[in-house]
Write a protein that holds these residues in place. Structure first.
Motif, PDB file in Angstrom:
ATOM      1  N   ALA A 153       0.059   5.001   7.129  1.00  0.00           N
ATOM      2  CA  ALA A 153       0.008   6.438   7.403  1.00  0.00           C
ATOM      3  C   ALA A 153       1.343   7.082   7.046  1.00  0.00           C
ATOM      4  O   ALA A 153       2.402   6.512   7.258  1.00  0.00           O
ATOM      5  CB  ALA A 153      -0.325   6.685   8.868  1.00  0.00           C
ATOM      6  N   GLY A 154       1.264   8.264   6.459  1.00  0.00           N
ATOM      7  CA  GLY A 154       2.478   8.991   6.112  1.00  0.00           C
ATOM      8  C   GLY A 154       2.212  10.046   5.069  1.00  0.00           C
ATOM      9  O   GLY A 154       1.075  10.289   4.669  1.00  0.00           O
ATOM     10  N   THR A 155       3.283  10.687   4.643  1.00  0.00           N
ATOM     11  CA  THR A 155       3.226  11.703   3.602  1.00  0.00           C
ATOM     12  C   THR A 155       3.932  11.135   2.383  1.00  0.00           C
ATOM     13  O   THR A 155       5.027  10.583   2.492  1.00  0.00           O
ATOM     14  CB  THR A 155       3.916  12.994   4.077  1.00  0.00           C
ATOM     15  OG1 THR A 155       3.266  13.429   5.286  1.00  0.00           O
ATOM     16  CG2 THR A 155       3.799  14.094   3.046  1.00  0.00           C
ATOM     17  N   TYR A 156       3.290  11.271   1.237  1.00  0.00           N
ATOM     18  CA  TYR A 156       3.794  10.659   0.003  1.00  0.00           C
ATOM     19  C   TYR A 156       3.940  11.687  -1.110  1.00  0.00           C
ATOM     20  O   TYR A 156       3.007  12.449  -1.325  1.00  0.00           O
ATOM     21  CB  TYR A 156       2.840   9.559  -0.456  1.00  0.00           C
ATOM     22  CG  TYR A 156       2.683   8.461   0.554  1.00  0.00           C
ATOM     23  CD1 TYR A 156       3.591   7.413   0.592  1.00  0.00           C
ATOM     24  CD2 TYR A 156       1.644   8.475   1.477  1.00  0.00           C
ATOM     25  CE1 TYR A 156       3.455   6.386   1.514  1.00  0.00           C
ATOM     26  CE2 TYR A 156       1.510   7.453   2.406  1.00  0.00           C
ATOM     27  CZ  TYR A 156       2.408   6.413   2.415  1.00  0.00           C
ATOM     28  OH  TYR A 156       2.279   5.405   3.334  1.00  0.00           O
ATOM     29  N   PRO A 157       5.045  11.697  -1.843  1.00  0.00           N
ATOM     30  CA  PRO A 157       6.271  10.967  -1.537  1.00  0.00           C
ATOM     31  C   PRO A 157       6.952  11.597  -0.326  1.00  0.00           C
ATOM     32  O   PRO A 157       6.840  12.801  -0.101  1.00  0.00           O
ATOM     33  CB  PRO A 157       7.110  11.103  -2.799  1.00  0.00           C
ATOM     34  CG  PRO A 157       6.610  12.332  -3.470  1.00  0.00           C
ATOM     35  CD  PRO A 157       5.162  12.463  -3.086  1.00  0.00           C
TER      36      PRO A 157
ATOM     37  N   LEU B  19       0.806  -1.211   0.000  1.00  0.00           N
ATOM     38  CA  LEU B  19       0.000   0.000   0.000  1.00  0.00           C
ATOM     39  C   LEU B  19       0.846   1.271   0.000  1.00  0.00           C
ATOM     40  O   LEU B  19       0.539   2.208  -0.743  1.00  0.00           O
ATOM     41  CB  LEU B  19      -0.964  -0.029   1.181  1.00  0.00           C
ATOM     42  CG  LEU B  19      -2.096   0.968   1.190  1.00  0.00           C
ATOM     43  CD1 LEU B  19      -2.878   0.954  -0.111  1.00  0.00           C
ATOM     44  CD2 LEU B  19      -3.025   0.685   2.361  1.00  0.00           C
ATOM     45  N   PRO B  20       1.935   1.352   0.770  1.00  0.00           N
ATOM     46  CA  PRO B  20       2.758   2.562   0.686  1.00  0.00           C
ATOM     47  C   PRO B  20       3.307   2.827  -0.719  1.00  0.00           C
ATOM     48  O   PRO B  20       3.436   3.980  -1.118  1.00  0.00           O
ATOM     49  CB  PRO B  20       3.883   2.296   1.693  1.00  0.00           C
ATOM     50  CG  PRO B  20       3.252   1.402   2.708  1.00  0.00           C
ATOM     51  CD  PRO B  20       2.365   0.493   1.886  1.00  0.00           C
ATOM     52  N   ALA B  21       3.611   1.779  -1.478  1.00  0.00           N
ATOM     53  CA  ALA B  21       4.081   1.981  -2.857  1.00  0.00           C
ATOM     54  C   ALA B  21       2.976   2.586  -3.713  1.00  0.00           C
ATOM     55  O   ALA B  21       3.228   3.464  -4.544  1.00  0.00           O
ATOM     56  CB  ALA B  21       4.556   0.659  -3.454  1.00  0.00           C
ATOM     57  N   CYS B  22       1.755   2.139  -3.485  1.00  0.00           N
ATOM     58  CA  CYS B  22       0.607   2.701  -4.216  1.00  0.00           C
ATOM     59  C   CYS B  22       0.421   4.175  -3.861  1.00  0.00           C
ATOM     60  O   CYS B  22       0.255   5.023  -4.733  1.00  0.00           O
ATOM     61  CB  CYS B  22      -0.673   1.939  -3.870  1.00  0.00           C
ATOM     62  SG  CYS B  22      -0.653   0.187  -4.256  1.00  0.00           S
ATOM     63  N   PHE B  23       0.450   4.458  -2.557  1.00  0.00           N
ATOM     64  CA  PHE B  23       0.276   5.833  -2.104  1.00  0.00           C
ATOM     65  C   PHE B  23       1.429   6.722  -2.575  1.00  0.00           C
ATOM     66  O   PHE B  23       1.226   7.903  -2.856  1.00  0.00           O
ATOM     67  CB  PHE B  23       0.144   5.899  -0.584  1.00  0.00           C
ATOM     68  CG  PHE B  23      -1.190   5.442  -0.055  1.00  0.00           C
ATOM     69  CD1 PHE B  23      -2.338   5.512  -0.824  1.00  0.00           C
ATOM     70  CD2 PHE B  23      -1.301   4.957   1.234  1.00  0.00           C
ATOM     71  CE1 PHE B  23      -3.567   5.111  -0.324  1.00  0.00           C
ATOM     72  CE2 PHE B  23      -2.528   4.554   1.753  1.00  0.00           C
ATOM     73  CZ  PHE B  23      -3.663   4.631   0.970  1.00  0.00           C
ATOM     74  N   ASP B  24       2.639   6.187  -2.653  1.00  0.00           N
ATOM     75  CA  ASP B  24       3.778   6.963  -3.119  1.00  0.00           C
ATOM     76  C   ASP B  24       3.554   7.420  -4.566  1.00  0.00           C
ATOM     77  O   ASP B  24       3.737   8.605  -4.885  1.00  0.00           O
ATOM     78  CB  ASP B  24       5.069   6.163  -3.008  1.00  0.00           C
ATOM     79  CG  ASP B  24       6.282   7.025  -3.301  1.00  0.00           C
ATOM     80  OD1 ASP B  24       6.615   7.877  -2.461  1.00  0.00           O
ATOM     81  OD2 ASP B  24       6.875   6.861  -4.385  1.00  0.00           O
ATOM     82  N   LEU B  25       3.145   6.504  -5.429  1.00  0.00           N
ATOM     83  CA  LEU B  25       2.890   6.884  -6.825  1.00  0.00           C
ATOM     84  C   LEU B  25       1.721   7.854  -6.931  1.00  0.00           C
ATOM     85  O   LEU B  25       1.761   8.794  -7.732  1.00  0.00           O
ATOM     86  CB  LEU B  25       2.622   5.640  -7.681  1.00  0.00           C
ATOM     87  CG  LEU B  25       3.864   4.860  -8.082  1.00  0.00           C
ATOM     88  CD1 LEU B  25       3.479   3.615  -8.871  1.00  0.00           C
ATOM     89  CD2 LEU B  25       4.807   5.725  -8.906  1.00  0.00           C
ATOM     90  N   LEU B  26       0.687   7.646  -6.131  1.00  0.00           N
ATOM     91  CA  LEU B  26      -0.449   8.572  -6.136  1.00  0.00           C
ATOM     92  C   LEU B  26      -0.003   9.950  -5.667  1.00  0.00           C
ATOM     93  O   LEU B  26      -0.353  10.966  -6.272  1.00  0.00           O
ATOM     94  CB  LEU B  26      -1.575   8.047  -5.248  1.00  0.00           C
ATOM     95  CG  LEU B  26      -2.796   8.951  -5.098  1.00  0.00           C
ATOM     96  CD1 LEU B  26      -3.424   9.280  -6.449  1.00  0.00           C
ATOM     97  CD2 LEU B  26      -3.815   8.313  -4.169  1.00  0.00           C
TER      98      LEU B  26
END
Length: 143
Positions: free
Chosen positions: A110-114, A18-25
């Motif tokens: 949870a986090g800020t992306y990227p 999921l973090p990889a998905c959110f990073d690209l988004l």
């Protein structure tokens, strides 16, 4: 680690973190000059669009509910296509992270992306009071 597991292409290897998905988004949103927050918790989620800049002649921020079709749809489709995910991957991700049955998934995502450059997305765990306050702010009424 939470994952999305709806691959649509033969090149997909099953589950995508999921973090990889959110990073690209987040990158796709930042490239469009947007900053979106997904605040989820207790089985609910609020998706907000933050717009910085002049507001009524002064500098400030406008917070409003993010219209999926115009704001998140194109960026989500772009990120999903890069990862070989189903069209509704973001709906599934928000459902996963806001589901009371799996609270750990949201903490892990949870986090800020990227995380290393100008962000376009923030995903956070939010108590019900925060969700309600942000909804009211987005609708133009006081919390």
């Amino acid at each position: 680690m939470p994952t999305i597991s709806e691959p649509v292409g033969a090149a997909s290897a099953g589950r995508v973190p999921l973090p990889a998905c959110f990073d690209l988004l987040g990158r796709a949103l930042a490239e469009r000059g947007l900053f979106v927050e997904i605040a989820a918790g207790d089985g609910a989620a609020t998706i907000l669009l933050f717009e910085w800049g002049p507001v009524d002649g002064s500098t400030g921020v406008v917070v409003r509910e993010a219209p999926f079709k115009e704001v998140l749809g194109p960026a989500s489709a772009e990120a999903g296509a890069q990862l070989g995910l189903a069209e509704r991957w973001l709906d599934d991700a928000v459902g996963l992270t806001s589901a009371p049955r799996d609270p750990v998934a949201l903490f892990e995502a949870a986090g800020t992306y990227p995380p290393t450059s100008c962000p376009g997305l923030r995903v956070l765990v939010a108590p019900p009071a925060y969700l309600e306050a942000m909804r009211r702010i987005a609708q133009g009424s006081a919390p």
